[in-house]
Design a protein around this motif. Structure first.
Motif, PDB file in Angstrom:
ATOM      1  N   THR A 100       4.157  -2.251  -2.393  1.00 20.11           N
ATOM      2  CA  THR A 100       3.334  -1.214  -3.015  1.00 20.11           C
ATOM      3  C   THR A 100       4.076  -0.629  -4.205  1.00 20.11           C
ATOM      4  OG1 THR A 100       2.379  -0.697  -0.847  1.00 20.11           O
ATOM      5  CG2 THR A 100       2.027   0.907  -2.610  1.00 20.11           C
TER       6      THR A 100
ATOM      7  N   VAL B 290       4.423   1.484  -7.451  1.00 22.07           N
ATOM      8  CA  VAL B 290       3.709   2.673  -7.912  1.00 22.07           C
ATOM      9  C   VAL B 290       3.979   2.995  -9.380  1.00 22.07           C
ATOM     10  CG1 VAL B 290       3.510   3.691  -5.611  1.00 22.07           C
ATOM     11  CG2 VAL B 290       5.521   4.212  -7.031  1.00 22.07           C
TER      12      VAL B 290
ATOM     13  N   LYS C 101       4.398   0.701   2.489  1.00 22.13           N
ATOM     14  CA  LYS C 101       2.939   0.615   2.531  1.00 22.13           C
ATOM     15  C   LYS C 101       2.323   1.760   3.327  1.00 22.13           C
ATOM     16  CE  LYS C 101       0.989  -3.385   2.261  1.00 22.13           C
ATOM     17  NZ  LYS C 101       0.462  -4.767   2.507  1.00 22.13           N
TER      18      LYS C 101
ATOM     19  N   GLU D 281      -1.778   8.193  -0.025  1.00 23.02           N
ATOM     20  CA  GLU D 281      -2.129   8.196  -1.442  1.00 23.02           C
ATOM     21  C   GLU D 281      -1.438   9.320  -2.208  1.00 23.02           C
ATOM     22  OE1 GLU D 281      -4.235   6.227  -3.532  1.00 23.02           O
ATOM     23  OE2 GLU D 281      -3.820   4.835  -1.887  1.00 23.02           O
TER      24      GLU D 281
ATOM     25  N   ARG E 105       2.130   8.278  -2.915  1.00 22.10           N
ATOM     26  CA  ARG E 105       2.150   7.217  -3.933  1.00 22.10           C
ATOM     27  C   ARG E 105       1.935   7.813  -5.324  1.00 22.10           C
ATOM     28  NH1 ARG E 105      -1.299   2.179  -1.228  1.00 22.10           N
ATOM     29  NH2 ARG E 105      -0.336   2.286   0.842  1.00 22.10           N
TER      30      ARG E 105
ATOM     31  N   SER F 105       4.674   8.100  -8.417  1.00 20.88           N
ATOM     32  CA  SER F 105       4.263   7.527  -9.699  1.00 20.88           C
ATOM     33  C   SER F 105       4.379   8.562 -10.813  1.00 20.88           C
ATOM     34  CB  SER F 105       2.821   7.004  -9.607  1.00 20.88           C
ATOM     35  OG  SER F 105       2.387   6.477 -10.842  1.00 20.88           O
TER      36      SER F 105
ATOM     37  N   TYR G 277       0.582   3.924 -10.963  1.00 24.53           N
ATOM     38  CA  TYR G 277      -0.132   3.507  -9.753  1.00 24.53           C
ATOM     39  C   TYR G 277      -1.644   3.584  -9.979  1.00 24.53           C
ATOM     40  CZ  TYR G 277      -1.908   3.680  -4.956  1.00 24.53           C
ATOM     41  OH  TYR G 277      -2.597   3.436  -3.802  1.00 24.53           O
TER      42      TYR G 277
END
Length: 315
Positions: free
Chosen positions: A111, A113, A250, A254, A257, A261, A289
């Motif tokens: 994942t 970002v 992962k 949100e 993340r 970012s 991201y």
């Protein structure tokens, strides 16, 4: 991906990152999946003081080397997803490693970002090389197929893919000699063991007057090397290099993340940080991201896998 494109948006990134009240709760572990001293480590250490300036917290750098990064990336999703751990990621590594065999993770497991910089590929020769220009080298390679040799970091690396792509574009056949990393490849070049090196702009910066760069694989000339043409200027549509960014487990929600970012984007927007990166020979990009990251990864995946397949690196 042009350099220095943030302008007014920079202030929005900084404000957004500073406003993320719930993150970080404390110091953040920043895992580099390589040993100390490489370009991933150098850039992480450049980021540290700007993170502290934004949040009053530390980026605590640690190392988890092995397998060209695979050891760390294979363990990323076993780590806490609360934002207390982030990890450096590299392209083309996280695309080509899983495509070439079982390395304990798949590309989609990572994942990413934010992608914040790349080290552009460059053809580097010794200062006393007979190749004064890229066309000198191409002419020799056409006259002597296979006899022009390049050092570079390992098989399937950004350097190796650049060599394969350029040979195809120029209609030449050169020989790539894979070394364990940039340092070893530079040693081979300086020791006249090879004709040239598929290296990075950072090599040109670090070696100074000992070497000459014939071309850089960027969309526009690097500010630190205004006299070095791009491959595109010389008729070869080659923009490539080793891209670096940051990923989270992962399991990270949100909001985490997005907060990570925004933080890396805010650091990237700092004019002082940007100048220090450019002075080191790096090139800056800003891929946050979300949809931008998805599109970037899809485009890179197609490019790398197609090149690797044509070269027989993958089936």
């Amino acid at each position: 991906m042009k350099l220095m494109t943030l302008a007014a948006a920079a202030f929005g990134l900084i404000a957004g990152a500073a406003a993320a009240q719930d993150w970080p709760q404390g110091d953040v572990q920043y895992i580099i999946p390589f040993g100390p001293g490489g370009e991933s480590d150098i850039t992480a250490r450049l980021q540290q003081p700007y993170f502290k300036e934004l949040y009053g917290k530390e980026l605590v750098i640690s190392y988890q080397p092995g397998g060209g990064g695979a050891v760390g990336w294979s363990q990323l999703n076993t780590m806490p997803g609360d934002g207390s751990v982030i990890m450096g990621v590299n392209l083309p590594h996280i695309i080509l490693q899983p495509a070439r065999g079982n390395v304990g993770y798949q590309t989609d497991d990572i994942t990413a970002v934010y992608m914040f910089h790349f080290t552009p590929d460059a053809i580097v020769v010794n200062a006393d090389s007979p190749y004064q220009t890229l066309e000198d080298l191409v002419a020799d390679a056409k006259a002597n197929p296979g006899r022009v040799t390049f050092s570079g970091s390992g098989k399937g690396s950004a350097n190796h893919l650049a060599q394969l792509l350029f040979d195809e574009m120029a209609g030449i056949q050169t020989t790539y000699v894979a070394f364990g990393g940039t340092g070893e490849a530079v040693t081979a070049l300086l020791g006249n063991q090879v004709s040239a090196e598929w290296g990075y702009t950072t090599v040109g910066k670090a070696q100074g007057d000992q070497v000459r760069m014939l071309a850089v694989a960027m969309e526009e000339r690097h500010p630190a090397f205004p006299d070095v043409p791009t491959f595109r200027e010389l008729g070869y549509d080659l923009v490539s290099g080793a891209y670096r960014g940051v990923a989270v487990p992962k399991s990270a929600p949100e909001e985490v993340r997005k907060a990570v970012s925004d933080a890396i984007g805010a650091i990237n927007a700092n004019p002082e940080f940007r100048q220090r990166m450019l002075d080191g020979g790096f090139a800056l990009i800003d891929i946050p991201y979300g949809e931008a990251m998805d599109a970037f990864m899809a485009e890179r995946k197609t490019t790398y896998l197609n090149a690797a397949q044509r070269a027989g690196l993958i089936q």
